[in-house]
Design an enzyme around this catalytic site. Structure first.
Site, PDB file in Angstrom:
ATOM      1  N   TYR A   1     -20.865  50.549  -4.061  1.00 12.94           N
ATOM      2  CA  TYR A   1     -21.758  51.646  -4.527  1.00 12.94           C
ATOM      3  C   TYR A   1     -21.436  52.866  -4.164  1.00 12.94           C
ATOM      4  CZ  TYR A   1     -26.083  54.301  -5.710  1.00 12.94           C
ATOM      5  OH  TYR A   1     -27.103  55.328  -5.689  1.00 12.94           O
ATOM      6  N   GLU A   2     -21.120  53.205  -2.840  1.00 15.71           N
ATOM      7  CA  GLU A   2     -20.487  54.248  -2.383  1.00 15.71           C
ATOM      8  C   GLU A   2     -19.190  54.767  -2.358  1.00 15.71           C
ATOM      9  OE1 GLU A   2     -22.022  53.628   1.890  1.00 15.71           O
ATOM     10  OE2 GLU A   2     -23.836  54.454   1.532  1.00 15.71           O
TER      11      GLU A   2
ATOM     12  N   GLU B   1     -28.890  52.759   9.667  1.00 12.87           N
ATOM     13  CA  GLU B   1     -27.432  53.100   9.205  1.00 12.87           C
ATOM     14  C   GLU B   1     -27.317  52.542   7.769  1.00 12.87           C
ATOM     15  OE1 GLU B   1     -24.604  53.875  10.843  1.00 12.87           O
ATOM     16  OE2 GLU B   1     -23.420  53.439   9.195  1.00 12.87           O
TER      17      GLU B   1
ATOM     18  N   TYR C   1     -30.258  48.877   1.676  1.00 14.33           N
ATOM     19  CA  TYR C   1     -29.710  48.259   0.313  1.00 14.33           C
ATOM     20  C   TYR C   1     -30.772  47.338  -0.158  1.00 14.33           C
ATOM     21  CZ  TYR C   1     -26.495  45.992  -2.846  1.00 14.33           C
ATOM     22  OH  TYR C   1     -26.014  45.499  -3.979  1.00 14.33           O
TER      23      TYR C   1
ATOM     24  N   GLY D   1     -37.057  48.733  -7.708  1.00 16.36           N
ATOM     25  CA  GLY D   1     -38.252  49.062  -8.561  1.00 16.36           C
ATOM     26  C   GLY D   1     -39.385  48.249  -8.173  1.00 16.36           C
TER      27      GLY D   1
ATOM     28  N   ILE E   1     -39.317  46.811  -2.639  1.00 17.86           N
ATOM     29  CA  ILE E   1     -38.534  46.175  -1.603  1.00 17.86           C
ATOM     30  C   ILE E   1     -37.822  47.110  -0.451  1.00 17.86           C
ATOM     31  CG2 ILE E   1     -36.576  44.544  -0.955  1.00 17.86           C
ATOM     32  CD1 ILE E   1     -37.358  42.944  -3.560  1.00 17.86           C
TER      33      ILE E   1
ATOM     34  N   ASN F   1     -25.450  61.193  -3.843  1.00 16.11           N
ATOM     35  CA  ASN F   1     -26.215  60.054  -4.113  1.00 16.11           C
ATOM     36  C   ASN F   1     -27.624  60.521  -4.220  1.00 16.11           C
ATOM     37  OD1 ASN F   1     -27.587  57.624  -3.953  1.00 16.11           O
ATOM     38  ND2 ASN F   1     -26.591  57.052  -2.194  1.00 16.11           N
TER      39      ASN F   1
ATOM     40  N   TYR G   1     -35.388  59.274   0.048  1.00  8.15           N
ATOM     41  CA  TYR G   1     -35.814  59.529   1.261  1.00  8.15           C
ATOM     42  C   TYR G   1     -36.738  61.134   1.297  1.00  8.15           C
ATOM     43  CZ  TYR G   1     -32.308  56.155   2.340  1.00  8.15           C
ATOM     44  OH  TYR G   1     -31.462  54.828   2.523  1.00  8.15           O
TER      45      TYR G   1
ATOM     46  N   GLU H   1     -30.219  72.946   8.606  1.00  5.46           N
ATOM     47  CA  GLU H   1     -29.777  73.436  10.047  1.00  5.46           C
ATOM     48  C   GLU H   1     -28.230  73.361  10.090  1.00  5.46           C
ATOM     49  OE1 GLU H   1     -31.743  71.326  13.011  1.00  5.46           O
ATOM     50  OE2 GLU H   1     -33.666  71.652  12.160  1.00  5.46           O
TER      51      GLU H   1
END
Lengths: 173, 169
Positions: free
Chosen positions: A26-27, A91, A94, A101, A104, A132, A139, A151
Site C-alpha cells: 500500500y505504501e 510504527e 494496518y 470502516g 478496528i 497518504n 490521525y 516545526e
C-alpha cells in the site's frame, strides 16, 4: 462486526508478516521488506523484546476468503524524549481493506494509547507518508499534529555502506 | 585539544546529562519544554529495563569548562524496530558544548554510535533534525545520511498527552 483486540503471540508472526507486506505494498515500498516471520518472532518474543504488537481478530464466520481471522495489527515500541521522558511510538497500524470502516483501526490505536497511558508515556508519535491523505486525516481527527509541517522536523537515515564506513573509522579507545 | 574520553554514562552522570539536555534545548529554542528530571533520568536509564542508553564525553580536569564541568558532551540513543528491516539504532540527542566544538568530538561520538549500531546488528541509524539546523544537517549529510522526509515523504506526527489520555479511555 464483532472483533477482539489482543496481544500478539509468537504463533501470530506469520500473519503479522503477511500484513506487514500488505501494508508495505500500500505504501508502494514492498521491495523494501527484508525480514521474515522468523526474525519477527526472534525480535518480538525474546527476553527484552524490541517491539510490541496488538492483533485485531474476527470470529471464524467473518474470516477472509483466504481463511484469515487476524485482520489488523498495531506494532509499537517505547522511545525516550530528553525533554519529556518515556514515549510510545506506533510504527505500524494496518487493517485489511475489506475490514475498514468498522472501528478496528480506531480500536487498535486506542489500545496502543492505553498501553502508553499505563506506562505513563508523555506522548505518542508516528510517521506518515505525505501522499497518504486517508491516514493523515485519520490521525489528525485524533488530534495528531504534523511536526514536520509545523516545526520542520526531518527524519534522517544512515545505513548500508555509509554506516559500515563510519563504524570502521571508530577509534578503538 | 584532542584529549577526551568517550564512555558509557553512569548513574552519577545524570546531573550533567540533564544540564547538557537543557543547553541543547536552549540552542533549539525550546528550553521551556524540558520537563524531565534527574530522578526520571536515573530510573529510566539505570533501572532493570533501561529506556535509553547514553554516552558521555569527558575531558581531563585541567581542560574543564569555564563553569568547571568535565562532562562536555553526550549522545542518547535507544533501539527501535522497523518491521521491514528489523532493529534500528535511534539517536535521540547528540550535543557537544560550544567551547569544545570543532575538535572532532562530535565526529568521534558519531563513529562510536555507528560502531554500536553495527555490533548490535542494527540495519541503520535513524534520527530527526530540524530543517533550519543547517549546521547539523551538513554534518550528517557529509557522512552519508539520507533525508527520508525529503526523499520519501515521511512526516513525523505527534499526539500529546492530553489527546493520548482521551484516546485511551
Amino acid at each position: 462486526m464483532d472483533f477482539t483486540i489482543r496481544a500478539a503471540t509468537p504463533e501470530d508472526c506469520k500473519d503479522i508478516s503477511r500484513m506487514i507486506i500488505e501494508l508495505s505494498d500500500y505504501e508502494k515500498m514492498a521491495d523494501q521488506v527484508k525480514i521474515s516471520h522468523e526474525e519477527l518472532k526472534r525480535d518480538g518474543f525474546c527476553q527484552n523484546p524490541f517491539y510490541q504488537c496488538l492483533i485485531a481478530e474476527v470470529p471464524e464466520e467473518h474470516k477472509t476468503k483466504d481463511g484469515h481471522v487476524n485482520v489488523g495489527y498495531a506494532l509499537f515500541f517505547y522511545t525516550y524524549s530528553t525533554w519529556k521522558g518515556k514515549c510510545v511510538y506506533m510504527e505500524d497500524l494496518y487493517v485489511m481493506p475489506e475490514f475498514r470502516g468498522k472501528g478496528i483501526g480506531k480500536a487498535l490505536m486506542s489500545s496502543v494509547a492505553k498501553v502508553g497511558k499505563e506506562q505513563q508515556c508523555a506522548r505518542l508519535q508516528l510517521s506518515v507518508l505525505d501522499w497518504n491523505t486517508p491516514s493523515m486525516d485519520f490521525y489528525i481527527a485524533r488530534d495528531a499534529q504534523d511536526l514536520t509541517k509545523s516545526e520542520g522536523w526531518h527524519l534522517l537515515r544512515f545505513d548500508g555502506a555509509a554506516l559500515d564506513k563510519l563504524a570502521e573509522e571508530a577509534p578503538k579507545k | 585539544m584532542a584529549d577526551f574520553n568517550l564512555r558509557k554514562a553512569e548513574p552519577k552522570d545524570v546531573t550533567d546529562i540533564l544540564r547538557l539536555i537543557k543547553e541543547l534545548a536552549k540552542f533549539e529554542e525550546m528550553e521551556e519544554q524540558v520537563v524531565l528530571t534527574e530522578k526520571e533520568l536515573l530510573e529510566d536509564g539505570f533501572g532493570e529495563h533501561p529506556f535509553y542508553h547514553c554516552l558521555v564525553a569527558e575531558v581531563p580536569a585541567d581542560r574543564r569548562s569555564r563553569d568547571g564541568h568535565t562532562v562536555v558532551g553526550f549522545a542518547m540513543y535507544y533501539f527501535t524496530y522497523d518491521p521491514w528491516i528489523g532493529k534500528l539504532l535511534y539517536l535521540e540527542d547528540f550535543y557537544v558544548m560550544p567551547e569544545y566544538q570543532g575538535y572532532g568530538m562530535g565526529s568521534h561520538i558519531f563513529k562510536r554510535l555507528s560502531e554500536t549500531a553495527v555490533k548490535t546488528r542494527c540495519s541503520s541509524m535513524h534520527f530527526i533534525v530540524a530543517e533550519w539546523n543547517s549546521k547539523s544537517i551538513e554534518f550528517y549529510k557529509r557522512r552519508g545520511a539520507a533525508d527520508l522526509s525529503l526523499e520519501e515523504g515521511w512526516r513525523l506526527f505527534e499526539i500529546d498527552k492530553q489527546s493520548l489520555l482521551k484516546m485511551a479511555k
